[in-house]
Design an enzyme around this catalytic site. Structure first.
Site, mmCIF file in Angstrom:
data_model
loop_
_atom_site.group_PDB
_atom_site.id
_atom_site.type_symbol
_atom_site.label_atom_id
_atom_site.label_comp_id
_atom_site.label_asym_id
_atom_site.label_seq_id
_atom_site.Cartn_x
_atom_site.Cartn_y
_atom_site.Cartn_z
ATOM 1 C CE LYS A 1 -3.826 -2.323 2.441
ATOM 2 N NZ LYS A 1 -4.704 -2.277 3.645
ATOM 3 C CE1 TYR B 1 -9.483 -3.084 1.252
ATOM 4 C CE2 TYR B 1 -8.902 -1.027 0.168
ATOM 5 C CZ TYR B 1 -8.543 -2.140 0.912
ATOM 6 O OH TYR B 1 -7.238 -2.299 1.330
ATOM 7 C CG PHE C 1 -13.391 2.053 8.137
ATOM 8 C CD1 PHE C 1 -12.957 1.289 7.058
ATOM 9 C CD2 PHE C 1 -14.038 1.405 9.179
ATOM 10 C CE1 PHE C 1 -13.154 -0.080 7.008
ATOM 11 C CE2 PHE C 1 -14.255 0.019 9.143
ATOM 12 C CZ PHE C 1 -13.807 -0.717 8.043
ATOM 13 N NE ARG D 1 -6.016 -12.510 5.994
ATOM 14 C CZ ARG D 1 -6.551 -11.308 5.836
ATOM 15 N NH1 ARG D 1 -6.540 -10.707 4.676
ATOM 16 N NH2 ARG D 1 -7.096 -10.666 6.852
ATOM 17 C CB THR E 1 -7.457 -6.281 9.977
ATOM 18 O OG1 THR E 1 -7.778 -7.480 9.281
ATOM 19 C CG2 THR E 1 -7.967 -5.080 9.213
ATOM 20 N NE ARG F 1 -2.336 -6.014 7.075
ATOM 21 C CZ ARG F 1 -3.517 -6.532 6.765
ATOM 22 N NH1 ARG F 1 -4.128 -7.354 7.607
ATOM 23 N NH2 ARG F 1 -4.098 -6.235 5.624
ATOM 24 C CG ASN G 1 -3.621 -2.635 7.107
ATOM 25 O OD1 ASN G 1 -3.479 -2.159 5.974
ATOM 26 N ND2 ASN G 1 -4.701 -3.282 7.475
ATOM 27 C CG HIS H 1 -5.161 -6.441 0.075
ATOM 28 N ND1 HIS H 1 -6.337 -6.498 0.776
ATOM 29 C CD2 HIS H 1 -5.272 -7.360 -0.925
ATOM 30 C CE1 HIS H 1 -7.132 -7.408 0.218
ATOM 31 N NE2 HIS H 1 -6.507 -7.947 -0.820
ATOM 32 C CD GLU I 1 -8.831 -9.349 -2.745
ATOM 33 O OE1 GLU I 1 -9.448 -8.943 -1.740
ATOM 34 O OE2 GLU I 1 -7.660 -9.809 -2.666
HETATM 35 P P1 DAT Z 1 -7.805 -7.213 5.792
HETATM 36 O O1 DAT Z 1 -7.090 -6.086 5.067
HETATM 37 O O2 DAT Z 1 -7.004 -7.741 6.948
HETATM 38 O O3 DAT Z 1 -8.269 -8.297 4.862
HETATM 39 P P2 DAT Z 1 -10.557 -6.261 5.858
HETATM 40 O O4 DAT Z 1 -10.738 -6.881 4.515
HETATM 41 O O5 DAT Z 1 -11.573 -6.561 6.913
HETATM 42 O O6 DAT Z 1 -9.120 -6.595 6.471
HETATM 43 O O7 DAT Z 1 -10.514 -4.665 5.707
HETATM 44 C C1 DAT Z 1 -9.848 -4.056 4.644
HETATM 45 C C2 DAT Z 1 -9.128 -2.829 5.143
HETATM 46 O O8 DAT Z 1 -10.049 -1.917 5.739
HETATM 47 C C3 DAT Z 1 -8.105 -3.107 6.246
HETATM 48 O O9 DAT Z 1 -6.861 -3.499 5.715
HETATM 49 C C4 DAT Z 1 -8.037 -1.802 6.953
HETATM 50 C C5 DAT Z 1 -9.427 -1.255 6.841
HETATM 51 N N1 DAT Z 1 -10.197 -1.517 8.048
HETATM 52 C C6 DAT Z 1 -10.811 -2.675 8.417
HETATM 53 N N2 DAT Z 1 -11.425 -2.549 9.601
HETATM 54 C C7 DAT Z 1 -11.199 -1.263 9.997
HETATM 55 C C8 DAT Z 1 -11.594 -0.497 11.158
HETATM 56 N N3 DAT Z 1 -12.333 -1.027 12.137
HETATM 57 N N4 DAT Z 1 -11.167 0.798 11.233
HETATM 58 C C9 DAT Z 1 -10.426 1.342 10.224
HETATM 59 N N5 DAT Z 1 -10.037 0.686 9.133
HETATM 60 C C10 DAT Z 1 -10.417 -0.598 9.013
HETATM 61 MG MG MG Z 2 -9.700 -8.328 3.424
#
Ligand code: DAT
Ligand code: MG
Length: 167
Positions: A10, A50, A58, A91, A97, A108, A122, A125, A136
């Site tokens: 990222k 996303y 967010f 992962r 996350t 991360r 973080n 991805h 994806e």
């Molecule tokens: P991951 O990236 O671990 O697969 P995810 O798919 O649930 O997690 O979410 C995608 C991204 O969204 C994650 O990298 C960061 C952001 N995110 C997720 N939960 C969040 C939260 N509670 N507050 C802020 N950003 C968040």
């Molecule tokens: Mg994810």
């Protein structure tokens, strides 16, 4: 079983010059990189990537973040890792996350942070599972950009399509 996983470095990872460190960490998996490129992320690509989070408070910040608007780095590095249990292995090294909850030695955990505005920066991805990886990877890559045949593809003859070639 051999699987594919989409890995994105990222904009914060690129800005912090972490590319080498991240690739070194991921090389512990012994997986193969079968595609790699730099991408300027459009709003459409970010929102599609996303889309499962579009109702979250967010979401807007997340789109700005992945597009590099928070880091003056309008790019991400996109890669496809391939091999035995690719998404699980990547992962595991990526960590949780929430970078504050991630195992401290994970990618991360080592390099991520939560900004005062609440954005999870973080660093990378990684697709969660093979199904998510397929969705994806098809968003981020054309079949000819990947050096193995991951998913069924077809050949088409495209007429009148505009593209750049070397002058
Ligand atoms: P991951 O990236 O671990 O697969 P995810 O798919 O649930 O997690 O979410 C995608 C991204 O969204 C994650 O990298 C960061 C952001 N995110 C997720 N939960 C969040 C939260 N509670 N507050 C802020 N950003 C968040
Ligand atoms: Mg994810």
């Amino acid at each position: 079983m051999n699987q594919a996983a989409l890995v994105l470095i990222k904009p914060d990872g690129l800005k912090k010059s972490l590319t080498g460190n991240i690739l070194t960490r991921l090389s512990e998996t012994k997986l193969e990189i079968v595609a790699a490129k730099m991408v300027r992320v459009s709003k459409e690509l970010a929102e599609e990537h996303y889309k499962h989070l579009k109702d979250k408070p967010f979401f807007k910040d997340l789109i700005s973040y992945i597009r590099g608007e928070l880091h003056e780095r309008r790019k991400v590095m996109a890669m496809v890792y391939w091999g035995e249990d690719a998404s699980t292995k990547c992962r595991e090294l990526a960590g949780a996350t929430n970078p504050e909850e991630a195992e401290p030695t994970s990618i991360r955990g080592s390099y991520g942070r939560i900004t005062t505005a609440g954005v999870y920066e973080n660093v990378i991805h990684v697709s969660s599972n093979p199904e998510e990886a397929q969705r994806e990877i098809k968003l981020w890559f054309h079949p000819e950009e990947i050096i193995v045949d991951l998913y069924p593809a077809k050949e088409i003859v495209a007429r009148e399509y505009k593209r750049k070639v070397w002058a």
